[in-house]
Design an enzyme around this catalytic site. Structure first.
Site, PDB file in Angstrom:
ATOM      1  N   ASP A   1       0.863  -1.186   0.000  1.00  0.00           N
ATOM      2  CA  ASP A   1       0.000   0.000   0.000  1.00  0.00           C
ATOM      3  C   ASP A   1       0.899   1.236   0.000  1.00  0.00           C
ATOM      4  O   ASP A   1       1.718   1.402   0.919  1.00  0.00           O
ATOM      5  CB  ASP A   1      -0.864  -0.056   1.278  1.00  0.00           C
ATOM      6  CG  ASP A   1      -1.856   1.080   1.368  1.00  0.00           C
ATOM      7  OD1 ASP A   1      -1.676   2.105   0.674  1.00  0.00           O
ATOM      8  OD2 ASP A   1      -2.809   0.943   2.159  1.00  0.00           O
TER       9      ASP A   1
ATOM     10  N   LEU B   1       1.597   4.756 -11.276  1.00  0.00           N
ATOM     11  CA  LEU B   1       0.206   4.842 -11.727  1.00  0.00           C
ATOM     12  C   LEU B   1      -0.804   4.598 -10.611  1.00  0.00           C
ATOM     13  O   LEU B   1      -1.990   4.868 -10.785  1.00  0.00           O
ATOM     14  CB  LEU B   1      -0.075   3.809 -12.832  1.00  0.00           C
ATOM     15  CG  LEU B   1       0.675   3.963 -14.145  1.00  0.00           C
ATOM     16  CD1 LEU B   1       1.734   2.893 -14.281  1.00  0.00           C
ATOM     17  CD2 LEU B   1      -0.275   3.901 -15.332  1.00  0.00           C
TER      18      LEU B   1
ATOM     19  N   THR C   1      -3.287  13.158 -15.233  1.00  0.00           N
ATOM     20  CA  THR C   1      -4.516  13.239 -16.012  1.00  0.00           C
ATOM     21  C   THR C   1      -4.743  14.644 -16.570  1.00  0.00           C
ATOM     22  O   THR C   1      -4.261  15.627 -15.986  1.00  0.00           O
ATOM     23  CB  THR C   1      -5.711  12.846 -15.116  1.00  0.00           C
ATOM     24  OG1 THR C   1      -6.922  13.166 -15.789  1.00  0.00           O
ATOM     25  CG2 THR C   1      -5.701  13.600 -13.782  1.00  0.00           C
ATOM     26  N   ASP C   2      -5.527  14.721 -17.639  1.00  0.00           N
ATOM     27  CA  ASP C   2      -5.881  16.050 -18.173  1.00  0.00           C
ATOM     28  C   ASP C   2      -6.853  16.789 -17.253  1.00  0.00           C
ATOM     29  O   ASP C   2      -7.047  18.000 -17.396  1.00  0.00           O
ATOM     30  CB  ASP C   2      -6.477  15.911 -19.587  1.00  0.00           C
ATOM     31  CG  ASP C   2      -7.744  15.065 -19.661  1.00  0.00           C
ATOM     32  OD1 ASP C   2      -8.173  14.506 -18.627  1.00  0.00           O
ATOM     33  OD2 ASP C   2      -8.305  14.945 -20.775  1.00  0.00           O
ATOM     34  N   GLU C   3      -7.473  16.055 -16.305  1.00  0.00           N
ATOM     35  CA  GLU C   3      -8.488  16.695 -15.458  1.00  0.00           C
ATOM     36  C   GLU C   3      -7.907  17.787 -14.552  1.00  0.00           C
ATOM     37  O   GLU C   3      -8.639  18.619 -14.031  1.00  0.00           O
ATOM     38  CB  GLU C   3      -9.225  15.650 -14.605  1.00  0.00           C
ATOM     39  CG  GLU C   3      -9.921  14.619 -15.471  1.00  0.00           C
ATOM     40  CD  GLU C   3     -11.085  13.911 -14.794  1.00  0.00           C
ATOM     41  OE1 GLU C   3     -11.487  14.325 -13.691  1.00  0.00           O
ATOM     42  OE2 GLU C   3     -11.578  12.943 -15.373  1.00  0.00           O
TER      43      GLU C   3
ATOM     44  N   TYR D   1     -11.134  14.225  -6.998  1.00  0.00           N
ATOM     45  CA  TYR D   1     -10.149  13.399  -7.724  1.00  0.00           C
ATOM     46  C   TYR D   1      -9.116  14.286  -8.416  1.00  0.00           C
ATOM     47  O   TYR D   1      -7.906  14.108  -8.233  1.00  0.00           O
ATOM     48  CB  TYR D   1     -10.859  12.512  -8.759  1.00  0.00           C
ATOM     49  CG  TYR D   1      -9.912  11.939  -9.807  1.00  0.00           C
ATOM     50  CD1 TYR D   1      -8.958  10.979  -9.469  1.00  0.00           C
ATOM     51  CD2 TYR D   1      -9.955  12.376 -11.141  1.00  0.00           C
ATOM     52  CE1 TYR D   1      -8.064  10.472 -10.423  1.00  0.00           C
ATOM     53  CE2 TYR D   1      -9.073  11.871 -12.091  1.00  0.00           C
ATOM     54  CZ  TYR D   1      -8.135  10.928 -11.728  1.00  0.00           C
ATOM     55  OH  TYR D   1      -7.252  10.433 -12.666  1.00  0.00           O
ATOM     56  N   SER D   2      -9.590  15.258  -9.218  1.00  0.00           N
ATOM     57  CA  SER D   2      -8.614  16.050  -9.987  1.00  0.00           C
ATOM     58  C   SER D   2      -7.800  16.948  -9.066  1.00  0.00           C
ATOM     59  O   SER D   2      -6.617  17.208  -9.339  1.00  0.00           O
ATOM     60  CB  SER D   2      -9.296  16.833 -11.109  1.00  0.00           C
ATOM     61  OG  SER D   2     -10.346  17.617 -10.627  1.00  0.00           O
ATOM     62  N   ALA D   3      -8.405  17.378  -7.937  1.00  0.00           N
ATOM     63  CA  ALA D   3      -7.635  18.187  -6.967  1.00  0.00           C
ATOM     64  C   ALA D   3      -6.505  17.347  -6.379  1.00  0.00           C
ATOM     65  O   ALA D   3      -5.379  17.826  -6.189  1.00  0.00           O
ATOM     66  CB  ALA D   3      -8.554  18.703  -5.867  1.00  0.00           C
TER      67      ALA D   3
ATOM     68  N   LYS E   1      -5.032  14.741  -7.816  1.00  0.00           N
ATOM     69  CA  LYS E   1      -4.017  14.495  -8.846  1.00  0.00           C
ATOM     70  C   LYS E   1      -3.191  15.772  -9.087  1.00  0.00           C
ATOM     71  O   LYS E   1      -1.972  15.714  -9.258  1.00  0.00           O
ATOM     72  CB  LYS E   1      -4.671  14.045 -10.164  1.00  0.00           C
ATOM     73  CG  LYS E   1      -5.295  12.661 -10.142  1.00  0.00           C
ATOM     74  CD  LYS E   1      -4.312  11.525  -9.922  1.00  0.00           C
ATOM     75  CE  LYS E   1      -3.393  11.259 -11.084  1.00  0.00           C
ATOM     76  NZ  LYS E   1      -2.557  10.051 -10.871  1.00  0.00           N
TER      77      LYS E   1
ATOM     78  N   ASN F   1      -8.920   7.195 -21.281  1.00  0.00           N
ATOM     79  CA  ASN F   1      -8.501   5.951 -21.943  1.00  0.00           C
ATOM     80  C   ASN F   1      -9.695   5.010 -22.106  1.00  0.00           C
ATOM     81  O   ASN F   1     -10.635   5.042 -21.312  1.00  0.00           O
ATOM     82  CB  ASN F   1      -7.474   5.214 -21.086  1.00  0.00           C
ATOM     83  CG  ASN F   1      -6.095   5.849 -21.099  1.00  0.00           C
ATOM     84  OD1 ASN F   1      -5.104   5.155 -21.067  1.00  0.00           O
ATOM     85  ND2 ASN F   1      -6.011   7.163 -21.145  1.00  0.00           N
TER      86      ASN F   1
ATOM     87  N   TYR G   1     -25.358  10.915 -17.616  1.00  0.00           N
ATOM     88  CA  TYR G   1     -25.476  12.037 -16.686  1.00  0.00           C
ATOM     89  C   TYR G   1     -25.959  13.292 -17.413  1.00  0.00           C
ATOM     90  O   TYR G   1     -25.479  13.611 -18.513  1.00  0.00           O
ATOM     91  CB  TYR G   1     -24.124  12.350 -16.038  1.00  0.00           C
ATOM     92  CG  TYR G   1     -23.562  11.262 -15.131  1.00  0.00           C
ATOM     93  CD1 TYR G   1     -24.358  10.249 -14.621  1.00  0.00           C
ATOM     94  CD2 TYR G   1     -22.215  11.276 -14.774  1.00  0.00           C
ATOM     95  CE1 TYR G   1     -23.839   9.272 -13.794  1.00  0.00           C
ATOM     96  CE2 TYR G   1     -21.676  10.306 -13.937  1.00  0.00           C
ATOM     97  CZ  TYR G   1     -22.499   9.295 -13.453  1.00  0.00           C
ATOM     98  OH  TYR G   1     -21.966   8.335 -12.632  1.00  0.00           O
TER      99      TYR G   1
ATOM    100  N   ARG H   1     -23.597  14.528 -12.641  1.00  0.00           N
ATOM    101  CA  ARG H   1     -22.490  14.467 -11.663  1.00  0.00           C
ATOM    102  C   ARG H   1     -22.280  15.873 -11.085  1.00  0.00           C
ATOM    103  O   ARG H   1     -22.284  16.858 -11.838  1.00  0.00           O
ATOM    104  CB  ARG H   1     -21.240  13.999 -12.410  1.00  0.00           C
ATOM    105  CG  ARG H   1     -19.966  14.020 -11.604  1.00  0.00           C
ATOM    106  CD  ARG H   1     -18.775  13.633 -12.484  1.00  0.00           C
ATOM    107  NE  ARG H   1     -18.654  12.203 -12.654  1.00  0.00           N
ATOM    108  CZ  ARG H   1     -17.778  11.616 -13.481  1.00  0.00           C
ATOM    109  NH1 ARG H   1     -16.955  12.341 -14.214  1.00  0.00           N
ATOM    110  NH2 ARG H   1     -17.713  10.303 -13.566  1.00  0.00           N
TER     111      ARG H   1
END
Ligand code: NAD
Ligand code: DAU
Length: 350
Positions: free
Chosen positions: A60, A82, A131-133, A156-158, A160, A186, A213, A287
């Site tokens: 982990d 990853l 990621t592009d996000e 999630y994007s915050a 990353k 992907n 959505y 969403r």
């Protein structure tokens, strides 16, 4: 390079990266570190698990002692990172899990690299898969380039974006050799069926509603997963230290148009009456904070490193459908148990 640690190698993209490196570089030992969360599945690597240059370690990344012990024992030449919590909807219900794995887990790996690679930074490489996000959302026009300012909207994007900043900070502050790539959506085989394309394939196959959505007008830029793995290979070997590359297929689709195409392919593959799968489309509550549009400008990667996507989307989507229809057992295994509970919580209260 003699030994590479790949984290998250039992997941969707990670398994394609592990497979590519194990098969392409028989003289490099590939160590796949994965916690095997709900998204990690060693069956994704059945075809290469017996190869002599491949090894799996269950660990982990949030456990710094475990990570340090591994770095102490093994003389890794590089990390391709990853491992992550990757699903936006799950980040909305449990943001802390994303902070733990995506931020703390990344910092733990960076700390281990910083400590155990001391004196050798010029011979080592830390490759961070992002990621592009992180760039936020686009309106009707424009594309994300490597210099677009970060503007993440989901937990999630915050998380990353935060991990990307830490990776760059360890380059600027300590001189660690780092490379980052930011990729668009992907698709392909071994994609966990909580994400739009495999979820829709699974539901159409089982004659269940296909949840779209909002109005289905959000746009995503889709890339064949094996093209992503090939881009990672090229960037890993050729990028200069500290560089960032955007990866994308110049392949934008509105969600509803993509789902209509998928329904058409499924009707053909399942020998159903034309239009029958489309009847399953069900518009559901949008969403929260749903980014309108992503589009990647991958000119830098194409011009500097000569990478171009290999597959047209229609062909790739048909191949993806074939894989899911031919691998019923895989699908059944990953959609039992915890997945069923997640699915009920996510979709039934609308
Ligand atoms: P995935 O969810 O399919 O796989 C993630 C893997 O990480 C799983 O095998 C899981 O077991 C492992 N993992 C999770 N937490 C861990 C922990 N604490 N310690 C060790 N292992 C852990 O994700 P994916 O879609 O394959 O994405 C892989 C990476 O690529 C992620 O960093 C993601 O942000 C990034 N990315 C994904 C996409 C996409 O479209 N899926 C696009 C661009 C970038
Ligand atoms: O852009 C790269 C990102 O792509 C990666 O960083 C993420 O890890 C990956 O999960 C993916 O994020 P998205 O949120 O774009 O993917 P998802 O498959 O969840 O959703 C794609 C689009 O489809 C999005 O606009 C939301 C919509 N959607 C999704 C689901 C699960 C639906 O309309 N219905 C659904 O049931």
């Amino acid at each position: 390079m003699k030994k590479i640690l790949i984290t998250g190698g039992a997941g969707f993209i990670g398994s394609h990266v592990v497979r590519r490196f194990v098969n392409t570089y028989p003289d490099i030992e590939i160590v796949n570190l994965d916690k095997l969360t709900y998204a990690g599945n060693l069956a994704n690597l059945n075809d290469i698990e017996g190869q002599s240059n491949y090894r799996f370690v269950k660990a982990d990344i949030t456990d710094s002692e475990e990570i340090n012990a591994l770095f102490r024992e093994e003389n890794f030449d590089a990390v391709i990172h990853l491992a992550a919590e990757s699903h936006v909807d799950r980040s909305i219900t449990d943001p802390t899990a994303f902070v733990m794995t995506n931020v703390i887990g990344t910092v733990n790996l960076l700390n281990a690299a910083r400590e155990f690679w001391k004196g050798d930074y010029d011979k080592k490489r830390f490759y961070h898969v992002s990621t592009d996000e992180v760039y936020g959302a686009l309106g009707e026009t424009g594309m994300f380039t490597e210099t677009t300012a970060y503007d993440p909207h989901s937990p999630y994007s915050a998380s990353k974006a935060s991990s990307d900043h830490f990776v760059r900070a360890y380059h600027d502050t300590y001189g660690l050799d780092v490379v980052i790539s930011n990729c668009s959506n992907n698709y392909g085989s071994h994609h966990f069926p909580e994400k739009l394309i495999p979820l829709a394939i699974n539901n159409i196959k089982n004659n269940k509603p296909v949840p779209v959505y909002g109005k289905g007008e959000n746009v995503r830029d889709w890339l064949w997963v094996e093209d992503h793995a090939r881009a990672i290979d090229v960037i890993f070997h050729q990028a200069k230290t500290g560089e960032t590359y955007n990866i994308g297929g110049h392949n934008e689709w509105k969600n509803i148009d993509l789902i209509m195409l998928l329904c058409k392919i499924m009707d053909e593959k399942l020998a159903r009456e034309p239009g029958s799968s489309a009847k399953l489309i069900t518009y559901v509550t949008d969403r929260a904070g749903h980014d309108l549009r992503y589009a990647i400008d991958s000119t830098k990667l194409q011009e500097k490193l000569d990478w171009v996507p290999s597959l047209q989307f229609e062909e790739g989507l048909a191949k993806t459908v074939d894989w899911y229809l031919e691998n019923e057992e895989w699908l059944e295994n990953v959609t039992s148990g915890q997945y069923k509970k997640y699915y009920e919580d996510q979709y039934t209260e609308r």
